[in-house]
Design an enzyme around this catalytic site. Structure first.
Site, PDB file in Angstrom:
ATOM      1  N   GLU A 180      -7.469 -10.208  -7.201  1.00 14.42           N
ATOM      2  CA  GLU A 180      -6.369 -11.206  -6.756  1.00 14.42           C
ATOM      3  C   GLU A 180      -6.657 -11.647  -5.200  1.00 14.42           C
ATOM      4  OE1 GLU A 180      -2.914  -8.313  -6.447  1.00 14.42           O
ATOM      5  OE2 GLU A 180      -3.159  -7.913  -8.475  1.00 14.42           O
ATOM      6  N   ASP A 213       5.287  -6.129   1.611  1.00 14.57           N
ATOM      7  CA  ASP A 213       3.888  -5.738   2.175  1.00 14.57           C
ATOM      8  C   ASP A 213       4.330  -4.642   3.241  1.00 14.57           C
ATOM      9  OD1 ASP A 213       1.565  -6.765   0.367  1.00 14.57           O
ATOM     10  OD2 ASP A 213       2.618  -8.706   1.281  1.00 14.57           O
TER      11      ASP A 213
END
Lengths: 268, 399
Positions: free
Chosen positions: A49, A60
């Site tokens: 990815e 995140d």
């Protein structure tokens, strides 16, 4: 549709889980980023990815936030990430996915982005802030270009919703292992196992587990119940700590090894 | 106009949208919490007990109704339209923010959750949330950008005195936008025990409509008060717009009913990138903090840095219902520079003995500019959303 992602899950030897690794695109720089991704693929990663950095990455944790910030400071753009994807595609037949947030893709233009990502050789797109309810306009474009769009489930997703997500996702189902942001943890959240059982009861598609999976021990444990394991922050942290391509290669080899041992146990 | 609860507009097929704006652009773990909140909100608003509890708190604790004050000296000095101030600065904690936090903290209790988190820019919402949490015995954690922690030190102390934990946010531009990011991350991690008490009409559905609903009391009172004073509705309503909660609160009672609605954004120091917070005037449509709305971004879709002398307007997004009002010509949006807002703060202080928050001073500045052009029979209402005590240092430094 039988693209590279589906082929990968079908061909895993000994029933082992696939290792999917994440790298923030263009971090720490253009050349280094390409070298890191190639090292991951050479060291046993089954798919990668590549993150398209966004200024406000709400799923995140600190590690990927920091790498995104630095990549953006160094001038990372969607166009630059697409070039990187295209370079990686020339080197591998393994699945390459792009992970980003919705706004940069929306700004690029949904149909342009789908066209250019497919043109660069990406197999799938992962957009964590685009739940299935809002996915219609993007899905139309990605389907047209033959791109897989990977959708998410988490421990808070109801059975009914798992079925809904399962009907939308292509490639695999991205199962979030814990409640929290991306980042490094030592152990596996025990709630993951009953959650994966629920997913299996309500969905037929391959299941990959990510967020909070950082070390070989966790991979072994999670690989026993899933079709894929996704590792991101631990690898990005290795780069931030200055351990470079060698450090990343070593970590990927140990993660891949832990999954292969699993496969052998399955067989015996 | 939506009714602010169902959050659906006639002709809009999608749930949680104001026309093309709004929606729920959040990570999957939060979808469950949004559904839970939506259900609880509908239940609460239909419940007589909830409405009574909130009504009692607004009256006996927050100090509602707030006065609509005729600013006679200001009117005379400017020599035009009659100017009224809706005195939200007189609410407990010094701004309209308490209307929303009392509502959301009551809801938090009905959901059986024991902890609230909040983001804050100027500190007004943080203080209001810490206050409601103290009153209703909830644990409270407030995320505040490091830059704002420095420029609003007294409000940090105030929140801590109220028992809240203030967590400085060091990521990104270290202001309101980043405080929201951090609060969203906390919520993802603690969604089962925690309610995110968002401070403005922003965020994913059902937040924009819910906060708008808790703030509509401003407009409802104003409509009654101005009708009693003038025998008619005003010609113009002016309010500042950051995320847009005080403006949505006062606009909703008047939208489509005649008065011209004007939202005033932060013009900062100029129209260049990073110099302002004029999201509706200078931005484009995109997705930030869970909603499709106008925002400020660069050519690659990265969220832009903003600037305003007032921390509460220093934000690159805006509530989706404002985008709807703009797109349909139901409200007009403009901006006022830092310097004009500072002048307006000094003017109102000296002329009326009312020190306005620098956010609200943007609305005052616009009205000062327009009132002389309007006839003496005309009537303007300014939403004075907060008091200026928190801004004294900034006003003093700017001479």
């Amino acid at each position: 549709m039988s693209g590279r992602i589906t082929t990968m899950f079908n061909r895993l030897e000994g029933g082992r889980a696939a290792l999917i690794t994440y790298a923030t695109g263009l971090f720490p720089g253009r050349k280094e980023s390409a070298r890191l991704i190639k090292a991951m693929l050479d060291s046993g990663s089954d798919a990668v990815e590549i993150g398209l950095p966004f200024s406000d990455p709400v799923i995140d944790g600190p590690v990927i936030q920091e790498s995104s910030r630095l990549a953006l400071e160094n001038g990372a753009t969607p166009g630059g990430v697409l070039e990187l994807v295209s370079e990686i595609r020339k080197e591998t037949e393994k699945p390459v996915m792009i992970m980003s947030y919705y706004n940069p893709i929306l700004k690029y233009g949904l149909s342009c982005f789908a066209r250019d990502a497919a043109g660069a050789g990406a197999d799938g797109i992962i957009i964590p802030d685009l739940p299935v309810e809002e996915m219609g306009p993007w899905k139309e474009e990605s389907d047209r270009e033959g791109l897989e769009t990977v959708c998410f489930c988490s421990v808070t997703t109801t059975d009914e919703r798992i079925s809904l997500v399962s009907s939308m996702t292509t490639g695999f189902m991205y199962c979030i292992s814990l409640l929290g942001t991306t980042g490094i943890r030592d152990t596996v959240n025990p709630e993951l196992f009953p959650f994966i059982e629920r997913v299996r009861r309500n969905s037929e598609c391959p299941v990959a587990v990510g967020i909070g999976i950082s070390n070989p021990r966790q991979c072994t444990e999670v690989g026993k119940v899933s079709d894929g394991v996704i590792v991101g922050s631990a690898l990005v942290k290795t780069v931030i700590d200055g351990k470079g391509v060698d450090g990343v290669g070593r970590l990927v080899r140990s993660l891949a090894e832990s999954l292969r041992e699993n496969g052998e146990t399955h067989n015996s | 106009m939506s009714d602010g609860i169902e959050n659906e507009i006639e002709g809009s097929e999608k749930i949680g949208y104001f026309g093309d704006f709004g929606g729920r652009f959040v990570p999957e773990p939060l979808m469950y919490a949004l559904a839970e909140l939506d259900a609880e909100l509908k239940k609460a608003l239909a419940s007589k007990l909830f409405r009574q509890q909130l009504g009692n708190l607004l009256r006996s604790y927050a100090g509602r109704p707030t006065p609509l004050y005729f600013a006679e000296s200001m009117t005379e000095e400017l020599g035009g339209a009659r100017i009224y101030l809706k005195r939200e600065d007189l609410c407990h904690t010094g701004s309209h923010k308490i209307n929303n936090t009392l509502g959301q903290c009551l809801l938090t209790r009905s959901m059986g959750k024991k902890r609230v988190i909040a983001e804050t820019g100027a500190g007004q919402h943080g203080v209001a949330c810490a206050t409601a949490a103290a009153l209703l015995n909830l644990e409270c954690c407030v995320y505040m950008g490091e830059v704002d922690v420095e420029r609003q030190a007294m409000n940090v102390f105030r929140m801590e005195l109220l028992g809240a934990e203030v967590r400085p946010v060091k990521s990104g531009s270290r202001t309101l936008k980043d405080a929201i990011n951090e609060a969203l991350r906390d919520w993802v991690a603690n969604v089962n025990s925690t309610h995110y008490c968002i401070g403005s009409v922003v965020g994913p559905y059902p937040f924009p409509g819910m906060v708008g609903k808790f703030q509509e009391v401003i407009g409802v009172e104003t409509a009654d008060q101005v009708t009693a004073a003038e025998g008619r509705l005003p010609d113009m309503i002016v309010a500042c717009v950051g995320g847009g909660s005080n403006s949505m609160g006062i606009f909703s009672a008047f939208a489509g009913k005649g008065p011209k609605l004007v939202g005033v954004e932060a013009g900062g120091t100029g129209d260049g990138p990073g110099e302002h917070g004029s999201t509706l005037c200078l931005g484009e449509v995109g997705v930030l903090h869970g909603a499709m709305s106008y925002l400020l971004q660069d050519e690659a879709g990265q969220i832009a840095e903003t600037h305003s002398v007032s921390a509460g307007l220093d934000y690159p997004g805006v509530g989706p219902e404002h985008s709807y009002l703009k797109e349909h010509g139901l409200a007009e949006y403009t901006s006022v520079r830092d310097t004009e807002a500072l002048e307006a703060a000094k003017f109102l202080s000296a002329r009326e003995g009312i020190i306005p928050a620098l956010e609200s001073s943007h609305a005052v500045a616009y009205a000062m500019d327009k009132a002389p052009e309007m006839g003496k029979e005309a009537c303007i209402v300014i939403c004075l959303s907060g008091r200026g005590d928190k801004d004294l240092d900034i006003i003093r430094r700017c001479g």
